[in-house]
Design a protein around this motif. Sequence first.
Motif, PDB file in Angstrom:
ATOM      1  N   LEU A   1     -62.807   2.013   8.865  1.00  0.00           N
ATOM      2  CA  LEU A   1     -61.822   1.269   9.623  1.00  0.00           C
ATOM      3  C   LEU A   1     -60.636   1.046   8.685  1.00  0.00           C
ATOM      4  CD1 LEU A   1     -62.496  -1.280  12.203  1.00  0.00           C
ATOM      5  CD2 LEU A   1     -60.913  -1.960  10.422  1.00  0.00           C
TER       6      LEU A   1
ATOM      7  N   ALA B   1     -53.605  -1.229   9.432  1.00  0.00           N
ATOM      8  CA  ALA B   1     -52.221  -0.754   9.421  1.00  0.00           C
ATOM      9  C   ALA B   1     -51.506  -1.244   8.167  1.00  0.00           C
ATOM     10  CB  ALA B   1     -51.492  -1.255  10.671  1.00  0.00           C
TER      11      ALA B   1
ATOM     12  N   ILE C   1     -61.201   6.039  11.415  1.00  0.00           N
ATOM     13  CA  ILE C   1     -60.956   7.391  10.908  1.00  0.00           C
ATOM     14  C   ILE C   1     -62.281   8.001  10.469  1.00  0.00           C
ATOM     15  CG2 ILE C   1     -59.805   8.732   9.102  1.00  0.00           C
ATOM     16  CD1 ILE C   1     -57.661   6.466   9.058  1.00  0.00           C
TER      17      ILE C   1
ATOM     18  N   PRO D   1     -56.315  -4.341  18.361  1.00  0.00           N
ATOM     19  CA  PRO D   1     -56.619  -2.931  18.078  1.00  0.00           C
ATOM     20  C   PRO D   1     -55.435  -2.147  17.506  1.00  0.00           C
ATOM     21  CG  PRO D   1     -57.451  -3.546  20.244  1.00  0.00           C
ATOM     22  CD  PRO D   1     -56.643  -4.699  19.740  1.00  0.00           C
ATOM     23  N   SER D   2     -54.220  -2.618  17.755  1.00  0.00           N
ATOM     24  CA  SER D   2     -53.045  -1.932  17.204  1.00  0.00           C
ATOM     25  C   SER D   2     -52.935  -2.099  15.690  1.00  0.00           C
ATOM     26  CB  SER D   2     -51.773  -2.460  17.879  1.00  0.00           C
ATOM     27  OG  SER D   2     -51.645  -3.859  17.631  1.00  0.00           O
TER      28      SER D   2
ATOM     29  N   GLU E   1     -57.281   1.422  12.823  1.00  0.00           N
ATOM     30  CA  GLU E   1     -57.803   2.615  13.480  1.00  0.00           C
ATOM     31  C   GLU E   1     -59.095   3.037  12.800  1.00  0.00           C
ATOM     32  OE1 GLU E   1     -55.647   6.363  13.041  1.00  0.00           O
ATOM     33  OE2 GLU E   1     -54.551   5.474  11.366  1.00  0.00           O
TER      34      GLU E   1
END
Length: 187
Positions: free
Chosen positions: A112, A115, A104, A98-99, A102
């Motif tokens: 989705l 990163a 939005i 999950p890191s 995110e």
Amino acid sequence: MRPVRITAPSALPVTLQEAKEHTIIDFADDDALVERLIMAATDHLDGYGGILGRCIISQEWRQDYTGWASCLRLPFPNVSAAAVEYTDEGGNPQTVPPSEFEVIEDARGARLQFADGFTQTAHDGRVSVVFTAGYGTAADVPADIKAAICMLVAHWYDERHAASDKTMRPVPFAVDALLAKHRWVIP
């Protein structure tokens, strides 16, 4: 690809008692009919095939993609949780931490976003996102959606037969007016 519902909502947005109060039914003889009408009205509005184009009560869906991208657009707004799954080159199922992404919400709904620097390849190129979408519980559903469901139940309760030019009345305009601001149309 079309989204697939994994888990149906745990409740309906309108209770039997709420619908009976709106419809002014003060006896139990037609409770089963009213419950079916609540389900039909909810199905008419809810999810991928519903006229609102969104989930009313929170429910779990899966959206499959043919490959990776830095951003994956989800089919519904109001996304509260998501997991990204794929099969690695060894044929083993994997989940993206999950890191590494995110969810939005923007003017076009939910997306989705991975990163910066995230790279991944799947064995067959396919990626799946399992997510929860909806307003939450029945208590979180906007009052105008609940009112529209109750109006549909009352209308269908009064109009129990198939279309007939002598008896069929159109769905009350108020239903469309109440639902208009909640219809999800991707801009």
